[in-house]
Design a protein around this motif. Structure first.
Motif, mmCIF file in Angstrom:
data_model
loop_
_atom_site.group_PDB
_atom_site.id
_atom_site.type_symbol
_atom_site.label_atom_id
_atom_site.label_comp_id
_atom_site.label_asym_id
_atom_site.label_seq_id
_atom_site.Cartn_x
_atom_site.Cartn_y
_atom_site.Cartn_z
ATOM 1 N N VAL A 35 9.937 2.452 -4.020
ATOM 2 C CA VAL A 35 9.442 1.340 -3.200
ATOM 3 C C VAL A 35 9.272 0.066 -4.010
ATOM 4 C CG1 VAL A 35 7.544 0.584 -1.726
ATOM 5 C CG2 VAL A 35 8.268 2.960 -1.677
ATOM 6 N N HIS A 103 -1.678 2.147 -3.646
ATOM 7 C CA HIS A 103 -1.090 2.220 -2.299
ATOM 8 C C HIS A 103 -0.196 3.452 -2.179
ATOM 9 C CE1 HIS A 103 0.842 1.210 1.442
ATOM 10 N NE2 HIS A 103 2.009 1.117 0.849
ATOM 11 N N ALA A 110 -1.784 10.533 2.639
ATOM 12 C CA ALA A 110 -1.605 10.464 4.097
ATOM 13 C C ALA A 110 -0.535 11.429 4.562
ATOM 14 C CB ALA A 110 -1.259 9.041 4.521
ATOM 15 N N GLN A 114 -2.278 14.371 6.502
ATOM 16 C CA GLN A 114 -2.068 14.029 7.918
ATOM 17 C C GLN A 114 -3.400 13.927 8.665
ATOM 18 O OE1 GLN A 114 1.814 16.569 8.613
ATOM 19 N NE2 GLN A 114 1.908 14.610 9.666
ATOM 20 N N VAL A 119 -10.053 8.092 8.634
ATOM 21 C CA VAL A 119 -10.275 6.710 8.228
ATOM 22 C C VAL A 119 -11.334 6.646 7.115
ATOM 23 C CG1 VAL A 119 -11.913 6.274 10.119
ATOM 24 C CG2 VAL A 119 -10.762 4.378 9.025
ATOM 25 N N ALA A 123 -10.715 5.045 3.455
ATOM 26 C CA ALA A 123 -11.569 3.996 2.888
ATOM 27 C C ALA A 123 -12.129 4.420 1.533
ATOM 28 C CB ALA A 123 -12.708 3.664 3.858
ATOM 29 N N ARG B 30 -8.058 1.012 11.111
ATOM 30 C CA ARG B 30 -8.151 1.352 9.682
ATOM 31 C C ARG B 30 -8.284 0.090 8.824
ATOM 32 N NH1 ARG B 30 -6.640 6.737 7.680
ATOM 33 N NH2 ARG B 30 -6.640 8.098 9.502
ATOM 34 N N VAL B 34 -11.300 0.015 6.292
ATOM 35 C CA VAL B 34 -11.010 0.109 4.856
ATOM 36 C C VAL B 34 -11.252 -1.229 4.163
ATOM 37 C CG1 VAL B 34 -9.228 0.658 3.134
ATOM 38 C CG2 VAL B 34 -9.357 1.967 5.255
ATOM 39 N N TYR B 35 -10.973 -2.327 4.863
ATOM 40 C CA TYR B 35 -11.159 -3.678 4.318
ATOM 41 C C TYR B 35 -12.081 -4.452 5.251
ATOM 42 C CZ TYR B 35 -6.928 -1.927 2.075
ATOM 43 O OH TYR B 35 -6.023 -1.134 1.409
ATOM 44 N N ASN B 108 0.512 -2.662 4.771
ATOM 45 C CA ASN B 108 0.299 -1.464 3.959
ATOM 46 C C ASN B 108 -0.487 -0.399 4.715
ATOM 47 O OD1 ASN B 108 1.789 -2.122 1.726
ATOM 48 N ND2 ASN B 108 0.089 -2.996 0.582
ATOM 49 N N VAL B 109 -1.463 -0.834 5.508
ATOM 50 C CA VAL B 109 -2.215 0.136 6.316
ATOM 51 C C VAL B 109 -1.277 0.807 7.316
ATOM 52 C CG1 VAL B 109 -4.015 0.436 8.052
ATOM 53 C CG2 VAL B 109 -4.456 -0.990 6.063
ATOM 54 N N VAL B 111 1.879 1.351 6.959
ATOM 55 C CA VAL B 111 2.688 2.321 6.205
ATOM 56 C C VAL B 111 1.907 3.623 6.037
ATOM 57 C CG1 VAL B 111 3.637 2.817 3.904
ATOM 58 C CG2 VAL B 111 4.189 0.661 5.050
ATOM 59 N N CYS B 112 0.609 3.534 5.739
ATOM 60 C CA CYS B 112 -0.224 4.738 5.609
ATOM 61 C C CYS B 112 -0.301 5.487 6.940
ATOM 62 C CB CYS B 112 -1.639 4.381 5.145
ATOM 63 S SG CYS B 112 -1.734 3.947 3.413
ATOM 64 N N ALA B 115 2.898 7.308 7.448
ATOM 65 C CA ALA B 115 2.937 8.474 6.555
ATOM 66 C C ALA B 115 2.085 9.603 7.128
ATOM 67 C CB ALA B 115 2.421 8.093 5.166
ATOM 68 N N ARG B 116 0.940 9.236 7.664
ATOM 69 C CA ARG B 116 0.018 10.229 8.219
ATOM 70 C C ARG B 116 0.646 10.965 9.406
ATOM 71 N NH1 ARG B 116 -4.114 11.579 11.242
ATOM 72 N NH2 ARG B 116 -4.036 10.000 12.854
ATOM 73 N N GLN B 127 9.761 5.178 3.257
ATOM 74 C CA GLN B 127 8.672 4.284 2.887
ATOM 75 C C GLN B 127 9.230 2.969 2.356
ATOM 76 O OE1 GLN B 127 5.899 5.621 -0.167
ATOM 77 N NE2 GLN B 127 4.903 3.636 -0.206
ATOM 78 N N ALA B 128 10.232 3.066 1.469
ATOM 79 C CA ALA B 128 10.816 1.859 0.887
ATOM 80 C C ALA B 128 11.376 0.952 1.976
ATOM 81 C CB ALA B 128 11.897 2.227 -0.116
ATOM 82 N N GLN B 131 8.502 -0.630 3.873
ATOM 83 C CA GLN B 131 7.800 -1.641 3.081
ATOM 84 C C GLN B 131 8.585 -2.955 3.124
ATOM 85 O OE1 GLN B 131 4.540 0.845 1.125
ATOM 86 N NE2 GLN B 131 4.785 -1.328 1.500
#
Lengths: 141, 146
Positions: A35, A103, A110, A114, A119, A123, B30, B34-35, B108-109, B111-112, B115-116, B127-128, B131
């Motif tokens: 990536v 990241h 993730a 899964q 969340v 975090a 999220r 997260v932020y 980015n979130v 992407v997560c 993935a999940r 992923q690449a 992104q």
């Protein structure tokens, strides 16, 4: 600073990774290099073609270090001091790359966890990895 | 943004399986958990006081769905992201005053979240490719800033 609940979230995940540091670490590196190809500039010493063995070995090393960080969450600075010194004096990885690694680490979590990558888990890990990154670059100047 | 033929195939292939409303709500939720500083843009959304409150908040879900629908428009127009997001870029600068750094965070979130949901199918190559897409969208959204 991580709350007690956040620390529990981090430790809980580590139970799943412990013993499998090599494959998780290898996947982390493959994602990082695929990536964000610029990160490969730091790994010339692993050889020009990063074969599976090199990735497993180095991946394991990196994840075992994260395991140390998980074990010593209360005193990260002390626990990671030798690694921090190495990063400051020898490796000198530009700190922007720690965010890229963090990241990719979360993407690995993730995709493997899964539904369990809640969340709250997300975090806690983002916060934890940011703290580790901060400690890693603390001796830079 | 330039994707190879394989990358385009990966993106459109996976996007076909994306539940836009569900994933959008989750991604925005999220981001806000997260932020938490990103909550600064959502004072009118009501209860954001806990992770559960955020993830269950109907306004978060609705707005997240809207955002992801927009992303879907981008994916249909990968050769012209700047054109596709031109008006939205002006809106985010002139009316909403959103720091473009937030677009990168949300990307980015997302992407997560992918993935999940996709697990092993969200390969490093997938992923690449994604992104590249989220970076392209973030840049397009920032393009009209002044």
């Amino acid at each position: 600073m991580l709350s007690a609940q956040e620390r529990a979230q981090v430790a809980q995940v580590w139970d799943l990774i412990a013993g499998h540091e090599a494959p998780f670490g290898a996947e982390l590196l493959v994602r990082l290099f695929t990536v964000f190809p610029t990160t490969k500039t730091y790994f010339g010493h692993l050889g020009s073609c990063l074969d599976e063995v090199a990735l497993l070995n180095h991946g394991q090393r990196m994840l075992m270090a994260v395991g140390v960080a998980v074990q010593y969450m209360d005193c990260l600075r002390a626990a990671l001091a030798p690694l921090a010194t190495m990063h400051a004096q020898m490796l000198r990885v530009d700190p922007a790359n720690f965010a890229l690694l963090s990241h990719c680490f979360q993407v690995v979590l993730a995709s493997h966890l899964q539904d369990e990558f809640t969340v709250e888990m997300h975090a806690a890990w983002d916060k934890f990895l940011a703290e580790v990154a901060e400690v890693m670059s603390e001796q830079y100047r | 943004v330039h994707l190879t033929a394989e990358e385009k195939a990966l993106v459109t292939g996976l996007w076909g399986k994306v539940k836009v409303e569900e994933f959008g709500g989750e991604a925005l939720g999220r981001l806000l958990v997260v932020y938490p500083w990103t909550q600064r843009f959502f004072d009118s959304f009501g209860d954001l006081s806990s992770a559960d409150a955020v993830m269950g908040n109907p306004k978060v879900k609705a707005h997240g769905a809207k955002v992801l629908q927009s992303m879907g428009d981008g994916i249909k127009n990968l050769d012209n992201l700047k054109g596709t997001f031109s008006k939205l870029s002006e809106l985010h600068c002139d009316k909403l005053h959103v720091d473009p750094e937030n677009f990168r965070l949300l990307g980015n979130v997302l992407v997560c979240v992918l993935a999940r949901h996709f697990g092993k199918d969200f390969t490093p190559a997938a992923q690449a490719a994604f992104q590249k897409v989220v970076a392209g969208v973030a840049n397009a959204l920032a393009a009209k800033y002044h």
